[in-house]
Scaffold this active site. Structure first.
Site, PDB file in Angstrom:
ATOM      1  N   VAL A   1     -11.560  -0.561   4.521  1.00  0.00           N
ATOM      2  CA  VAL A   1     -12.613  -1.495   4.086  1.00  0.00           C
ATOM      3  C   VAL A   1     -12.849  -1.341   2.591  1.00  0.00           C
ATOM      4  CG1 VAL A   1     -14.990  -2.280   4.415  1.00  0.00           C
ATOM      5  CG2 VAL A   1     -13.765  -1.236   6.328  1.00  0.00           C
TER       6      VAL A   1
ATOM      7  N   GLY B   1      -5.099  -4.765  -3.122  1.00  0.00           N
ATOM      8  CA  GLY B   1      -4.037  -4.519  -4.112  1.00  0.00           C
ATOM      9  C   GLY B   1      -3.482  -3.111  -3.963  1.00  0.00           C
TER      10      GLY B   1
ATOM     11  N   VAL C   1       0.836  -1.212   0.000  1.00  0.00           N
ATOM     12  CA  VAL C   1       0.000   0.000   0.000  1.00  0.00           C
ATOM     13  C   VAL C   1       0.865   1.255   0.000  1.00  0.00           C
ATOM     14  CG1 VAL C   1      -1.856   1.234   1.178  1.00  0.00           C
ATOM     15  CG2 VAL C   1      -1.830  -1.264   1.223  1.00  0.00           C
TER      16      VAL C   1
ATOM     17  N   LYS D   1     -13.576  -5.834   9.193  1.00  0.00           N
ATOM     18  CA  LYS D   1     -14.215  -4.852   8.308  1.00  0.00           C
ATOM     19  C   LYS D   1     -15.710  -4.710   8.583  1.00  0.00           C
ATOM     20  CE  LYS D   1     -10.817  -5.574   4.623  1.00  0.00           C
ATOM     21  NZ  LYS D   1     -10.487  -6.469   3.509  1.00  0.00           N
TER      22      LYS D   1
ATOM     23  N   GLY E   1      -0.135  -9.298  -3.888  1.00  0.00           N
ATOM     24  CA  GLY E   1      -0.211  -8.241  -2.861  1.00  0.00           C
ATOM     25  C   GLY E   1      -1.590  -8.089  -2.260  1.00  0.00           C
TER      26      GLY E   1
HETATM   27  P1  NAP Z   1       3.141  -4.917   3.633  1.00  0.00           P
HETATM   28  O1  NAP Z   1       3.294  -5.035   2.174  1.00  0.00           O
HETATM   29  O2  NAP Z   1       3.526  -6.053   4.512  1.00  0.00           O
HETATM   30  O3  NAP Z   1       3.962  -3.609   4.087  1.00  0.00           O
HETATM   31  C1  NAP Z   1       4.174  -3.276   5.432  1.00  0.00           C
HETATM   32  C2  NAP Z   1       5.200  -2.150   5.475  1.00  0.00           C
HETATM   33  O4  NAP Z   1       5.345  -1.698   6.810  1.00  0.00           O
HETATM   34  C3  NAP Z   1       6.599  -2.579   5.002  1.00  0.00           C
HETATM   35  O5  NAP Z   1       7.201  -1.528   4.292  1.00  0.00           O
HETATM   36  C4  NAP Z   1       7.342  -2.813   6.313  1.00  0.00           C
HETATM   37  O6  NAP Z   1       8.722  -2.557   6.215  1.00  0.00           O
HETATM   38  C5  NAP Z   1       6.722  -1.773   7.210  1.00  0.00           C
HETATM   39  N1  NAP Z   1       6.719  -2.123   8.622  1.00  0.00           N
HETATM   40  C6  NAP Z   1       6.100  -3.173   9.215  1.00  0.00           C
HETATM   41  N2  NAP Z   1       6.330  -3.147  10.542  1.00  0.00           N
HETATM   42  C7  NAP Z   1       7.091  -2.057  10.782  1.00  0.00           C
HETATM   43  C8  NAP Z   1       7.659  -1.504  11.952  1.00  0.00           C
HETATM   44  N3  NAP Z   1       7.477  -2.049  13.152  1.00  0.00           N
HETATM   45  N4  NAP Z   1       8.408  -0.372  11.832  1.00  0.00           N
HETATM   46  C9  NAP Z   1       8.610   0.199  10.623  1.00  0.00           C
HETATM   47  N5  NAP Z   1       8.079  -0.283   9.468  1.00  0.00           N
HETATM   48  C10 NAP Z   1       7.341  -1.408   9.555  1.00  0.00           C
HETATM   49  O7  NAP Z   1       1.644  -4.561   4.022  1.00  0.00           O
HETATM   50  P2  NAP Z   1       0.529  -3.903   3.069  1.00  0.00           P
HETATM   51  O8  NAP Z   1      -0.097  -4.962   2.266  1.00  0.00           O
HETATM   52  O9  NAP Z   1       1.070  -2.700   2.438  1.00  0.00           O
HETATM   53  O10 NAP Z   1      -0.563  -3.507   4.176  1.00  0.00           O
HETATM   54  C11 NAP Z   1      -0.392  -2.387   5.004  1.00  0.00           C
HETATM   55  C12 NAP Z   1      -1.689  -2.093   5.754  1.00  0.00           C
HETATM   56  O11 NAP Z   1      -2.714  -1.831   4.810  1.00  0.00           O
HETATM   57  C13 NAP Z   1      -2.206  -3.250   6.601  1.00  0.00           C
HETATM   58  O12 NAP Z   1      -2.856  -2.727   7.725  1.00  0.00           O
HETATM   59  C14 NAP Z   1      -3.240  -3.932   5.688  1.00  0.00           C
HETATM   60  O13 NAP Z   1      -4.224  -4.614   6.410  1.00  0.00           O
HETATM   61  C15 NAP Z   1      -3.808  -2.722   5.004  1.00  0.00           C
HETATM   62  N6  NAP Z   1      -4.424  -2.991   3.697  1.00  0.00           N
HETATM   63  C16 NAP Z   1      -3.767  -3.707   2.762  1.00  0.00           C
HETATM   64  C17 NAP Z   1      -4.338  -3.913   1.519  1.00  0.00           C
HETATM   65  C18 NAP Z   1      -3.665  -4.710   0.434  1.00  0.00           C
HETATM   66  O14 NAP Z   1      -4.294  -4.946  -0.595  1.00  0.00           O
HETATM   67  N7  NAP Z   1      -2.426  -5.116   0.613  1.00  0.00           N
HETATM   68  C19 NAP Z   1      -5.606  -3.379   1.241  1.00  0.00           C
HETATM   69  C20 NAP Z   1      -6.261  -2.627   2.243  1.00  0.00           C
HETATM   70  C21 NAP Z   1      -5.660  -2.437   3.455  1.00  0.00           C
HETATM   71  P3  NAP Z   1       9.687  -3.382   5.205  1.00  0.00           P
HETATM   72  O15 NAP Z   1       9.335  -2.897   3.825  1.00  0.00           O
HETATM   73  O16 NAP Z   1      11.068  -3.006   5.604  1.00  0.00           O
HETATM   74  O17 NAP Z   1       9.353  -4.830   5.425  1.00  0.00           O
HETATM   75  N1  HSE Z   2      -6.071  -8.781   2.679  1.00  0.00           N
HETATM   76  C1  HSE Z   2      -7.129  -7.887   2.409  1.00  0.00           C
HETATM   77  C2  HSE Z   2      -8.061  -8.513   1.389  1.00  0.00           C
HETATM   78  C3  HSE Z   2      -6.595  -6.595   1.881  1.00  0.00           C
HETATM   79  O1  HSE Z   2      -7.656  -9.480   0.734  1.00  0.00           O
HETATM   80  O2  HSE Z   2      -9.193  -8.070   1.259  1.00  0.00           O
HETATM   81  C4  HSE Z   2      -7.659  -5.551   1.664  1.00  0.00           C
HETATM   82  O3  HSE Z   2      -8.173  -5.105   2.883  1.00  0.00           O
END
Ligand code: NAP
Ligand code: HSE
Length: 438
Positions: free
Chosen positions: A131, A309, A15, A204, A186
């Site tokens: 959400v 995504g 994200v 959610k 992702g």
């Molecule tokens: P991700 O790809 O795992 O990225 C997490 C990021 O946070 C990475 O850059 C990581 O660092 C950093 N991080 C984690 N713990 C940390 C700490 N203690 N101190 C400093 N940096 C830290 O996760 P994501 O998919 O982007 O998701 C992020 C958030 O958005 C989550 O809450 C997720 O539920 C939400 N979300 C995700 C999506 C989706 O489609 N992926 C959709 C909606 C909401 P490094 O890069 O060094 O590992």
């Molecule tokens: N892991 C979550 C999903 C990301 O697949 O819906 C979006 O919130």
């Protein structure tokens, strides 16, 4: 004077990278995007290879440095997990900085604490990305639908599981193989158990219900079942019966009257559910999500789009940033628009007992292939006043006959008692599966 709005990111994963990409390419977007300037980004591992467009000098392994940086006006929490994310959000609020977060796990559990702290500090905490990925649903619930009496919120609110279920349905793919693809794309949480066990969808629906019904939801009490034990056989039988299996999250007003404390009773649950092929949710495929809101006088309104995504989620995060940036640039105090943009809670809600959840059911029973067994099952249901919509025998093999029952609406308590009696029949070898049905 710097006319830019300083942005600090906590996290630069799926994200966070998407957010940076939008901010670094403002051409053709809202002119305010060009006013956003990324000042500092916290990551876990400084040695990780990053996009060349991100200067190493703005990266730090210390999230506090992002919050304390005086040039950072809005903090974007996209690191995930409960802690240290919760503490960092509260710290940013205390420092007088508005926060945008995509973190449904934190908001579902600590949303009230965070909203109260934000109100006291006169800052915003916006959560559109938490959400439905790229689907605008939080702001519509808070604002555009505010005049309605909402009766039900239901839908597909996990992209990973919908992607998996779609491929199981269309290709007969195996659940664990497709999960790997969802991770690579992702879509999945860092621990994908949160997706496949239904926990992410429960977070959610807790958030959506809080907004729709006006009171905080006890997240830990939501009955939750994921797709991790779903069998291809059930997907196949559902199809033969004219249904598609979807992981649904449902929240509805319970028929019971409000209690003395004027707390509104709600039924909330997350469960793999058979959706009739003609129902609008049945054609929501791949990573897409859809949220169906029912209320008066609106009737039904459905929000549809990519539910996870990098790009879609970043789209929602940037929309929140622009809302706050616009207000800050106009020099308005945040409380002027409150409660339109900040969290608000105007009523108490409580969850009705799980046994009182009322729904249709799909059951698959393994039985001896002997005469009379279907009659005995029917009698048990009949004695308990449970009406059967259909009962079909599928394959009979050396393991036994597979009997699939679809009930009419019945509460979970009554059904449980009937299933206990059925499991005690000598001809019944197993109640192999049980799902909801629309
Ligand atoms: P991700 O790809 O795992 O990225 C997490 C990021 O946070 C990475 O850059 C990581 O660092 C950093 N991080 C984690 N713990 C940390 C700490 N203690 N101190 C400093 N940096 C830290 O996760 P994501 O998919 O982007 O998701 C992020 C958030 O958005 C989550 O809450 C997720 O539920 C939400 N979300 C995700 C999506 C989706 O489609 N992926 C959709 C909606 C909401 P490094 O890069 O060094 O590992
Ligand atoms: N892991 C979550 C999903 C990301 O697949 O819906 C979006 O919130």
């Amino acid at each position: 004077m710097d006319e830019n709005i300083g942005i600090g990111l906590l996290g630069l994963g799926t994200v966070g990278s998407g957010v940076v990409k939008i901010i670094q390419t403002p051409n053709g977007r809202n002119p305010l995007v060009g006013k956003l300037s990324i000042k500092r980004i916290a990551v876990r591992d400084l040695t990780k290879q990053r996009e060349a467009s991100i200067p190493q000098s703005i990266l730090t392994e210390r999230p506090d440095e992002v919050i304390d940086d005086p040039s950072v006006q809005i903090v974007i929490e996209v690191m995930g997990g409960i802690e240290p994310a919760r503490t960092l959000i509260l710290r940013a609020i205390k420092a007088g900085k508005s926060v945008v977060t995509a973190n449904k796990a934190v908001i579902a559990r600590h949303g009230e604490e965070i909203a109260i702290a934000a109100k006291e500090a006169g800052v915003y905490v916006l959560i559109e990305a938490a959400v439905g990925g790229g689907i605008p649903i939080i702001e519509p619930l808070k604002q555009s639908l505010g005049g309605n009496k909402i009766s039900r919120v239901s839908g597909i609110i996990n992209g990973t599981t919908n992607y998996i279920l779609t491929r199981m349905d269309k290709e007969g793919a195996d659940y664990s193989d497709v999960l790997k693809d969802a991770q690579e794309l992702g879509y999945a949480e860092s621990d994908p158990a949160a997706d496949v066990e239904g926990l992410d969808a429960a977070d959610k629906i807790a958030i959506l219900s809080g907004l729709a019904f006006g009171g905080a939801i006890n997240r830990d009490k939501i009955p939750t079942k994921g797709i991790n034990s779903l069998n291809n056989r059930d997907v196949n039988y559902a199809k033969r019966l004219g249904y598609v299996v979807k992981l649904l999250a449902i929240s509805e007003r319970h028929s019971k009257k409000q209690n003395k404390n004027d707390s509104l009773p709600l039924s909330l649950w997350v469960e793999p559910t058979l959706v009739p092929e003609k129902h609008p949710l049945s054609s929501v495929n791949d990573v897409n999500n859809a949220i169906l809101i029912e209320g008066s006088p609106i009737g039904q309104v459905m929000f549809y789009g990519p539910g996870a995504g990098s790009g879609p989620t970043a789209s929602a995060v940037v929309a929140d940033i622009l809302n706050i940036a616009g207000i800050q640039m106009m020099g308005l105090h945040s409380s002027i628009l409150d409660p339109l943009l900040s969290g608000s809670s105007w009523r108490k809600c409580h969850l009705a007992e799980e046994a009182e959840i009322n729904q249709k059911n799909y059951l698959r029973l393994i039985a001896e292939d002997t005469p009379g067994v279907i009659g005995k099952i029917g009698t048990i249901f009949g004695q308990r006043d449970i009406s059967i919509e259909s009962i079909v025998q599928f394959d009979a093999s050396e393991e036994g006959a597979e009997i699939v029952v679809i009930t009419h609406k019945v509460n979970k308590g009554k059904l449980k008692a009937a299933l206990l009696a059925i499991s005690n029949l000598s001809e019944i070898k197993d109640i192999a599966s049980h799902m909801g049905c629309l």
